[in-house]
Motif scaffolding. Structure first.
Motif, mmCIF file in Angstrom:
data_model
loop_
_atom_site.group_PDB
_atom_site.id
_atom_site.type_symbol
_atom_site.label_atom_id
_atom_site.label_comp_id
_atom_site.label_asym_id
_atom_site.label_seq_id
_atom_site.Cartn_x
_atom_site.Cartn_y
_atom_site.Cartn_z
ATOM 1 N N UNK A 102 110.741 20.862 40.966
ATOM 2 C CA UNK A 102 111.365 19.982 41.960
ATOM 3 C C UNK A 102 110.706 20.144 43.325
ATOM 4 N N UNK A 103 110.396 21.381 43.700
ATOM 5 C CA UNK A 103 109.724 21.596 44.987
ATOM 6 C C UNK A 103 108.296 21.073 44.952
ATOM 7 N N UNK A 104 107.615 21.186 43.806
ATOM 8 C CA UNK A 104 106.274 20.598 43.689
ATOM 9 C C UNK A 104 106.333 19.093 43.914
ATOM 10 N N UNK A 105 107.273 18.437 43.251
ATOM 11 C CA UNK A 105 107.405 16.983 43.389
ATOM 12 C C UNK A 105 107.736 16.614 44.833
ATOM 13 N N UNK A 106 108.607 17.393 45.444
ATOM 14 C CA UNK A 106 108.973 17.105 46.839
ATOM 15 C C UNK A 106 107.751 17.182 47.743
ATOM 16 N N UNK A 107 106.933 18.219 47.563
ATOM 17 C CA UNK A 107 105.769 18.405 48.424
ATOM 18 C C UNK A 107 104.637 17.426 48.113
ATOM 19 N N UNK A 108 104.414 17.159 46.840
ATOM 20 C CA UNK A 108 103.246 16.370 46.438
ATOM 21 C C UNK A 108 103.514 14.875 46.331
ATOM 22 N N UNK A 109 104.774 14.497 46.128
ATOM 23 C CA UNK A 109 105.086 13.076 45.931
ATOM 24 C C UNK A 109 106.102 12.547 46.932
ATOM 25 N N UNK A 110 107.219 13.261 47.091
ATOM 26 C CA UNK A 110 108.281 12.739 47.952
ATOM 27 C C UNK A 110 107.856 12.691 49.413
ATOM 28 N N UNK A 111 107.338 13.792 49.932
ATOM 29 C CA UNK A 111 106.931 13.807 51.341
ATOM 30 C C UNK A 111 105.858 12.756 51.656
ATOM 31 N N UNK A 112 104.775 12.642 50.862
ATOM 32 C CA UNK A 112 103.811 11.571 51.140
ATOM 33 C C UNK A 112 104.446 10.187 51.082
ATOM 34 N N UNK A 113 105.433 10.011 50.211
ATOM 35 C CA UNK A 113 106.095 8.711 50.115
ATOM 36 C C UNK A 113 106.981 8.388 51.302
ATOM 37 N N UNK A 114 107.234 9.374 52.135
ATOM 38 C CA UNK A 114 108.059 9.151 53.328
ATOM 39 C C UNK A 114 107.218 8.832 54.563
ATOM 40 N N UNK A 115 105.940 8.580 54.372
ATOM 41 C CA UNK A 115 105.049 8.315 55.502
ATOM 42 C C UNK A 115 105.489 7.148 56.384
ATOM 43 N N UNK A 116 106.155 6.091 55.843
ATOM 44 C CA UNK A 116 106.639 5.038 56.755
ATOM 45 C C UNK A 116 107.550 5.559 57.848
ATOM 46 N N UNK A 117 108.314 6.622 57.578
ATOM 47 C CA UNK A 117 109.172 7.189 58.611
ATOM 48 C C UNK A 117 108.334 7.807 59.726
ATOM 49 N N UNK A 128 109.714 19.260 57.741
ATOM 50 C CA UNK A 128 110.143 19.670 56.404
ATOM 51 C C UNK A 128 109.076 20.383 55.590
ATOM 52 N N UNK A 129 107.803 20.133 55.877
ATOM 53 C CA UNK A 129 106.747 20.753 55.078
ATOM 54 C C UNK A 129 106.809 22.285 55.108
ATOM 55 N N UNK A 130 106.910 22.924 56.279
ATOM 56 C CA UNK A 130 106.968 24.402 56.268
ATOM 57 C C UNK A 130 108.196 24.932 55.533
ATOM 58 N N UNK A 131 109.339 24.269 55.707
ATOM 59 C CA UNK A 131 110.555 24.716 55.029
ATOM 60 C C UNK A 131 110.422 24.586 53.518
ATOM 61 N N UNK A 132 109.879 23.434 53.070
ATOM 62 C CA UNK A 132 109.746 23.198 51.639
ATOM 63 C C UNK A 132 108.711 24.123 51.015
ATOM 64 N N UNK A 133 107.616 24.379 51.730
ATOM 65 C CA UNK A 133 106.565 25.247 51.187
ATOM 66 C C UNK A 133 107.093 26.660 50.960
#
Length: 317
Positions: A102-117, A128-133
């Motif tokens: 789940x954390x891999x998906x969050x870092x590799x897919x979810x976060x990049x998908x939030x780029x419009x924000x 969120x990147x440092x916290x998630x890593x």
């Protein structure tokens, strides 16, 4: 993230279904299925423990899900303490591996998908990147510990016993052995029909279902898909079962956003201990963004659901 090493072995089961024979008994069919699961699991365990190739954890997670699906089928007809223990141990393994994935998906897919924000001035990656890593690293520590422990060794021993045709001690009574000689085709029809009915029941009134209810539909679809992939060659050799499996997979994928949003929300809740004002603002923006994206998938999911409901089941041919 460190350089990826090791070679993860993809799930060969989905690409090349287990070749079962019409005359196979339940015992023989389980041995054939377990051999595929054993090869898939043992090939990927070292990669997952190493941790530098994220595909290793993903493939171990898939292998454990399939193993748990097989155990669940067997427990209904042949309940015994060994299978109960298998379910409990595999669940503990799956929980640890699932957290890391789940954390891999969050870092590799979810976060990049939030780029419009980010283009709107919301510093999602920076916050969120440092916290998630950090949480991902902790999850992988847990993976290395549990996959190198007794639960994993026990499950591997059982999978090997299943693959060698040695089921469980409780089945060695005359009645147990006779039950295991049931034709695999009859076993498959009974369980596929049951799982298919369960999906239809959970999906009744699909357009009115809440996100948690749609998530339950997806879980039921997943269990049906595993069973269908196990036994498709018994009833639909060659291309005959592909249409059903294709629409089943498409329906599961169409509901993927519900699962992604639910998982992401649970992960975001774990940032609560570090949630100052700015982070809370980012978390709120992410939640709103994902809910809007989730809402946009409903029409496609309903269209896929209608197609799936109209699809003839392959085991009734």
């Amino acid at each position: 993230m460190p350089d990826q090493v090791g070679t993860a072995i993809p799930d060969s089961h989905g690409a090349a279904p287990v070749e079962l024979e019409p005359g196979d008994s339940v015992c023989r069919a389980v041995a054939r299925i377990a051999a595929v699961l054993r090869d898939h699991l043992t090939a990927n365990l070292p990669v997952a423990i190493d941790g530098r190739n994220v595909e290793g954890v993903h493939q171990v997670r898939v292998a454990l899900r399939r193993f748990r699906a097989l155990v669940a089928l067997l427990r209904r007809d042949y309940p015994c303490a060994t299978l109960d223990e298998a379910a409990a141990r595999a669940r503990r393994l799956a929980r640890a591996v699932g957290d890391a994935r789940d954390w891999d998906v969050f870092l590799l897919e979810t976060l990049p998908g939030l780029s419009p924000l980010g283009r709107m001035g919301v510093n999602v990656a920076g916050m969120l990147l440092p916290l998630a890593a950090a949480r991902r690293d902790a999850a992988y520590d847990g993976v290395r510990q549990i996959l190198g422990g007794e639960d994993a060794r026990w499950v591997l021993r059982l999978v090997n016993r299943l693959a060698e045709g040695e089921l469980w001690d409780e089945a060695r009574s005359p009645a147990g052995l006779k039950a295991l000689e049931e034709p695999a085709g009859a076993f498959a029809v009974r369980h596929l029909a049951r799982l298919h009915r369960k999906v239809l029941r959970k999906g009744r009134g699909f357009t009115l279902l809440t996100p948690p209810q749609r998530h339950e539909v997806r879980l039921a679809l997943k269990r049906l898909r595993y069973a269908a992939e196990f036994f498709v060659t018994l009833h639909a050799p060659g291309h005959a079962g592909r249409r059903y499996l294709r629409r089943l997979a498409a329906m599961q994928a169409a509901l993927g956003m519900d699962s992604d949003v639910l998982t992401t929300r649970l992960l975001l809740e774990r940032f609560g201990d570090a949630a100052d004002g700015e982070i809370r603002y980012v978390l709120g923006a992410v939640t709103g963004f994902l809910c809007c994206r989730q809402d946009a998938t409903h029409e496609n999911a309903h269209r896929r659901w209608r197609k799936f409901r109209r699809t003839a089941v392959f085991w009734a041919r």
